[in-house]
Design an enzyme around this catalytic site. Structure first.
Site, short mmCIF file in Angstrom:
data_model
loop_
_atom_site.label_atom_id
_atom_site.label_comp_id
_atom_site.label_asym_id
_atom_site.label_seq_id
_atom_site.Cartn_x
_atom_site.Cartn_y
_atom_site.Cartn_z
N ASN A 413 -2.75 -0.46 -0.10
CA ASN A 413 -3.67 -0.38 -1.49
C ASN A 413 -3.46 0.78 -2.14
O ASN A 413 -3.74 1.83 -1.49
CB ASN A 413 -5.11 -0.57 -1.06
N GLU A 414 -3.05 0.52 -3.50
CA GLU A 414 -2.95 1.76 -4.51
C GLU A 414 -2.16 3.01 -3.76
O GLU A 414 -2.59 4.10 -3.78
CB GLU A 414 -4.20 2.17 -4.90
N ASN A 468 -4.75 -3.21 -9.95
CA ASN A 468 -6.19 -2.67 -10.12
C ASN A 468 -6.42 -2.12 -11.33
O ASN A 468 -5.73 -1.08 -11.37
CB ASN A 468 -6.42 -1.83 -8.81
N TYR A 474 -13.79 3.20 -15.41
CA TYR A 474 -13.25 4.72 -15.10
C TYR A 474 -12.93 5.33 -16.42
O TYR A 474 -12.52 6.56 -16.37
CB TYR A 474 -12.59 4.62 -13.91
N GLU A 508 -8.35 -5.98 -8.71
CA GLU A 508 -9.61 -5.30 -8.85
C GLU A 508 -9.97 -4.88 -10.38
O GLU A 508 -8.76 -4.61 -11.14
CB GLU A 508 -9.54 -3.68 -8.22
N TRP A 553 -13.57 -6.70 -8.35
CA TRP A 553 -14.14 -6.02 -7.24
C TRP A 553 -15.58 -5.81 -7.74
O TRP A 553 -16.04 -5.34 -8.66
CB TRP A 553 -13.42 -4.63 -7.77
N LYS A 572 -20.42 -2.11 -7.66
CA LYS A 572 -19.69 -3.04 -8.57
C LYS A 572 -19.78 -4.73 -7.71
O LYS A 572 -19.26 -5.77 -8.57
CB LYS A 572 -18.12 -2.77 -8.34
C1 CKU Z 1 -12.64 0.79 -6.26
C2 CKU Z 1 -9.48 4.61 -7.89
C3 CKU Z 1 -9.67 3.18 -7.81
C4 CKU Z 1 -9.72 2.73 -6.36
N1 CKU Z 1 -10.09 1.21 -6.33
C5 CKU Z 1 -10.27 1.06 -4.81
C6 CKU Z 1 -11.48 0.54 -4.22
O1 CKU Z 1 -11.73 0.74 -2.90
C7 CKU Z 1 -12.65 0.99 -4.87
O2 CKU Z 1 -14.15 0.78 -4.46
C8 CKU Z 1 -11.49 1.21 -7.07
C9 CKU Z 1 -14.01 1.42 -7.09
O3 CKU Z 1 -15.01 0.84 -7.19
O4 CKU Z 1 -13.90 2.81 -7.58
#
Ligand code: CKU
Length: 603
Positions: A413-414, A468, A474, A508, A553, A572
Site C-alpha cells: 500500500n502506497e 489513492n 488533503y 482510496e 475510503w 472517513k
Molecule cells: C488514508 C497518505 C494517504 C494514506 N492513505 C492510507 C490510509 O491508510 C489512510 O487511512 C490515506 C487517510 O484517511 O488518511
C-alpha cells in the site's frame, strides 16, 4: 514460510477444537519473561479474552499504549485418544511476532501479525494430561518489519509505537487459536485453477501430501450430488453445464480429497470452491470472460472493545452493509483479514483485493504521522524487510489462493515509487512472486498521491492500477474542491494520452466526516461535504473509460493513533464505527444499485 495453511476441518481423520476464551495475560516491559519462567505458564496475570486486541480493554493509558513483549498462557487438556496423530496449535494471528512454548519447551517463533502459523506440538505434549501453552508476543514496530514504523522510548522510559501508517497498532492474539489433530504425513495443501465455458468447465487440481499412494477427488454441487471425480495428485475435473461463481451470484462446489494408502483412506480434506476465471484484458477486469466494474470499499478489521480482534458478528454486519449499499468488492486494506472474511465473501459473491501488510513503506506519506523526507527504499533496512515481505506474500497466497472471491494480490500500500531506488526492490519482488499463484491472478499495489503517471518509476509492474487520491481533503479542500477536480482530471488526462492499456481502480478517496454534523452550505467534516466530495469523484469516474472501479475510503470509521489530524480516529467511514449509515451511504446506495455490473464494458 508455512508448509501449508489449510483451514482447520473436522472429519474422521482430523479434529479441531477452539482454544478461544480467557487466557492469562501479562506485560513484560523488562523483557525478563523467560528468566522468570513464564514459558512454563503463570497464574498471576489478568484474564484476557481471545480473540481480541488487549488495548481497549484497559482503562489505564500506559496499558492501552503498551509496546514491547507481553505474554499469554493457558492450560489445555490433550486426551489419550489423540496419541498416534500429529497435534498442532494453530494461531490465526499474533501481532506482530511470537514465540510459542508448550510445557516450557520452545516450539517455534513467527514473524508477521496478520497471518496464521502452526506450532507442531506432538512431541511436547503429555497425552491424557493437562498441558500449558505460553506465547510471548512482541508488538514493536520497526522499519525492517511489516507494517513499517518505529518504536520510540519516551523520557520516562516507556515505549511507544510510531506507525508509518494510519491505523492503531492493535495487538495480541487477534484471531482464534485452534488445537488440531491431523494424520501423520497427511494432506497439507491443495490448489485449483479453472477454465470455464457455458457448456463445460474444467477444474485443474493439485494436492500436496507427505504420504499415500493415491488420491481420490470428488466435486459435489450444492444439492449434494457428485458431479465429477478424479484420481491422482494432480488432474482435471470436467463439469458439464457448470454453475459458475459469479459476482454477487455465487455458486460453491465442495471439493473433497481422500488420501489413500494400500487401498485404505488415511486422510480427507474438503473445502468449498467456486468455478470462475479472472483476467485483465486492455481496460477490462473480466470474471468468467465478462467485464466487471468494481464498487466497494477499503476496509479495516476494527471495532469497539476488541480492536482488531476478529468478530464474526461485526463481519456479518459489514457484509450486510456492503450488500445493502450495492457493493461488489473490497480491498483487505492493509493486511490479510481473518480467513472467515473470505468465506463470507466466497458465499456472497464479493470480490477481494487481498493486501499484504506492506504499508508504511514511505517516510513522507503522511506527514501528520511524523513522516521523514527521505526515500524509503534507500534505507539500510530494506534487505531484512524484503525477506519478511516476500515471506508474508508467500503465506498470504498459500492461505487464500483457493478462495473464489480473491480477485487480485496487492503487494504494497502506497510504497515510495517516485525514486529510482524502489525499482530493484520491485523487480525482485515481482519476479519472486510471479509463479506463486496457480491461478496467476493479477498483482498490483496502491499508488499514493505523489506517485503519478509522471513521477512513479514502478508503473510497469502492476497488472492494473490502484490509485489513492485525496483532492478535496488533503489538498484543494473545502471551497477549493473545484480546483481539486481539475487537478485530478489533468492527471487522468495524462494516463489517457499514454500508451498504458490497463484498468485503473480508485482504491482510496474520501473525506473525514463527523456523523450528525450538518451544514448548509457544506463545510468540511459535515455529512453534506462528504457527499459533495463523492459526487465530485463520481463525475470524474464517469468521464474516463479506463476507470474500472471505485472503492472509497473507508467502509467504517476506525481507530488510529491520536494526533492533531484525527478526532478519535479516522472518520472517513461511509458508516460509523458502530456500523450505522452516514448520509453518504444513501447517496452511494443510489449510485451503486443503478450501475450495471458490466458498466463501461467494451470501451
Ligand atoms: C488514508 C497518505 C494517504 C494514506 N492513505 C492510507 C490510509 O491508510 C489512510 O487511512 C490515506 C487517510 O484517511 O488518511
Amino acid at each position: 514460510m508455512e508448509k501449508g495453511l489449510l483451514y482447520p476441518v473436522i472429519n474422521n481423520y482430523r479434529s479441531d477444537e477452539k482454544m478461544d476464551g480467557l487466557w492469562n495475560f501479562k506485560f513484560d516491559p523488562a523483557y525478563e519473561g523467560e528468566s522468570k519462567g513464564w514459558q512454563n505458564g503463570f497464574n498471576d496475570g489478568v484474564k484476557m479474552p481471545v480473540p481480541a486486541s488487549f488495548n481497549d480493554f484497559f482503562t489505564d493509558k500506559d496499558a492501552r499504549e503498551y509496546t514491547g513483549d507481553f505474554w499469554y498462557s493457558k492450560t489445555f487438556f490433550v486426551p489419550e485418544y489423540f496419541e498416534g496423530r500429529d497435534v498442532q496449535i494453530r494461531f490465526g494471528a499474533a501481532t506482530h511476532r511470537a514465540v510459542v512454548y508448550v510445557n516450557g519447551q520452545e516450539i517455534r517463533s513467527h514473524e508477521g501479525g496478520f497471518l496464521p502459523f502452526t506450532a507442531e506440538v506432538t512431541n511436547a505434549v503429555k497425552f491424557g494430561e493437562e498441558n500449558i501453552v505460553s506465547v510471548k508476543i512482541n508488538n514493536e514496530l520497526h522499519r525492517d518489519a511489516l507494517p513499517a514504523g518505529d518504536t520510540a522510548t519516551l523520557k520516562n522510559g516507556k515505549k511507544m509505537a510510531k506507525p508509518f501508517f494510519d491505523f492503531y497498532n492493535y495487538s495480541g492474539l487477534n484471531r482464534s487459536v485452534h488445537l488440531l489433530t491431523v494424520p501423520k504425513n497427511g494432506i497439507y495443501d491443495y490448489s485449483t485453477s479453472y477454465e470455464v465455458g457455458d457448456a463445460e468447465a474444467t477444474v485443474h487440481y493439485s494436492i500436496q501430501a507427505d504420504s499415500g499412494d493415491d488420491v481420490k477427488v470428488s466435486l459435489i454441487n450444492e444439492d449434494d450430488q457428485i458431479v465429477a471425480t478424479g484420481e491422482g495428485n494432480t488432474g482435471d475435473l470436467k463439469v458439464d453445464h457448470p454453475n459458475l461463481w459469479n459476482v454477487r451470484d455465487a455458486y460453491l462446489y465442495t471439493i473433497k480429497f481422500e488420501l489413500m494408502n494400500d487401498g485404505k483412506i488415511v486422510d480427507e480434506y474438503a473445502d468449498q470452491i467456486g468455478l470462475r476465471t479472472i483476467e485483465i484484458k486492455g481496460h477490462e477486469i473480466l470474471v468468467n470472460h465478462k467485464s466487471v466494474y468494481l464498487r466497494g470499499f477499503g476496509r479495516h478489521e476494527d471495532s469497539i472493545y476488541a480492536g482488531r480482534g476478529f468478530d464474526l458478528n461485526v463481519e456479518r454486519r459489514d457484509m450486510n452493509l456492503m450488500k445493502w449499499i450495492g457493493a461488489n468488492s473490497f480491498r483487505s486494506s492493509h493486511y490479510p483479514y481473518d480467513e472467515q472474511v473470505y468465506k463470507f465473501a466466497d458465499r456472497e459473491g464479493i470480490l477481494v483485493i487481498d493486501e499484504v501488510p506492506a504499508v508504511g513503506f514511505k517516510m513522507a506519506a503522511a506527514s501528520f504521522l511524523g513522516g521523514l523526507n527521505q526515500s524509503f527504499f534507500d534505507g539500510d533496512w530494506t534487505h531484512e524487510l524484503y525477506k519478511k515481505h516476500l515471506d508474508q506474500i508467500i503465506d498470504m497466497i498459500k492461505r487464500d489462493k483457493n478462495h473464489p472471491s480473491v480477485l487480485a494480490w496487492s503487494l504494497f500500500n502506497e510504497p515510495d515509487t517516485s525514486n529510482e531506488s524502489a525499482v530493484p526492490y520491485f523487480e525482485k519482488l515481482f519476479a519472486a512472486t510471479a509463479d506463486l499463484d496457480p491461478e496467476k491472478r493479477p498483482r498490483t499495489f496502491t499508488l499514493n498521491e505523489d506517485d503519478t503517471y509522471e513521477t512513479s518509476k514502478c508503473l510497469k509492474f502492476p497488472d492494473f492500477y490502484l490509485l489513492n487520491r485525496y483532492p478535496g481533503w488533503y489538498h484543494k479542500w473545502g471551497y477549493e474542491i473545484s480546483d481539486g477536480e481539475a487537478g485530478l482530471r489533468a492527471e487522468l488526462d495524462e494516463w489517457q494520452k499514454s500508451d498504458i492499456d490497463k484498468p485503473i481502480v480508485f482504491s482510496e478517496y474520501g473525506a473525514d466526516t463527523e456523523p450528525g454534523l450538518h451544514k448548509l452550505p457544506s463545510i468540511m467534516w459535515s455529512e453534506e461535504y462528504q457527499i459533495e466530495l463523492l459526487e465530485m469523484f463520481d463525475r470524474v469516474f464517469d468521464s474516463y473509460d479506463f476507470i474500472r472501479g471505485e472503492q472509497p475510503w473507508n467502509l467504517a470509521d476506525f481507530q488510529t493513533v491520536e494526533g492533531n489530524m484525527r478526532v478519535n480516529g479516522n472518520k472517513k467511514g461511509i458508516f460509523t464505527r458502530d456500523r450505522q449509515p452516514k448520509a453518504a451511504a444513501f447517496y452511494l446506495k443510489k449510485r451503486w444499485t443503478k450501475l450495471p455490473l458490466n458498466y463501461k464494458a467494451g470501451k
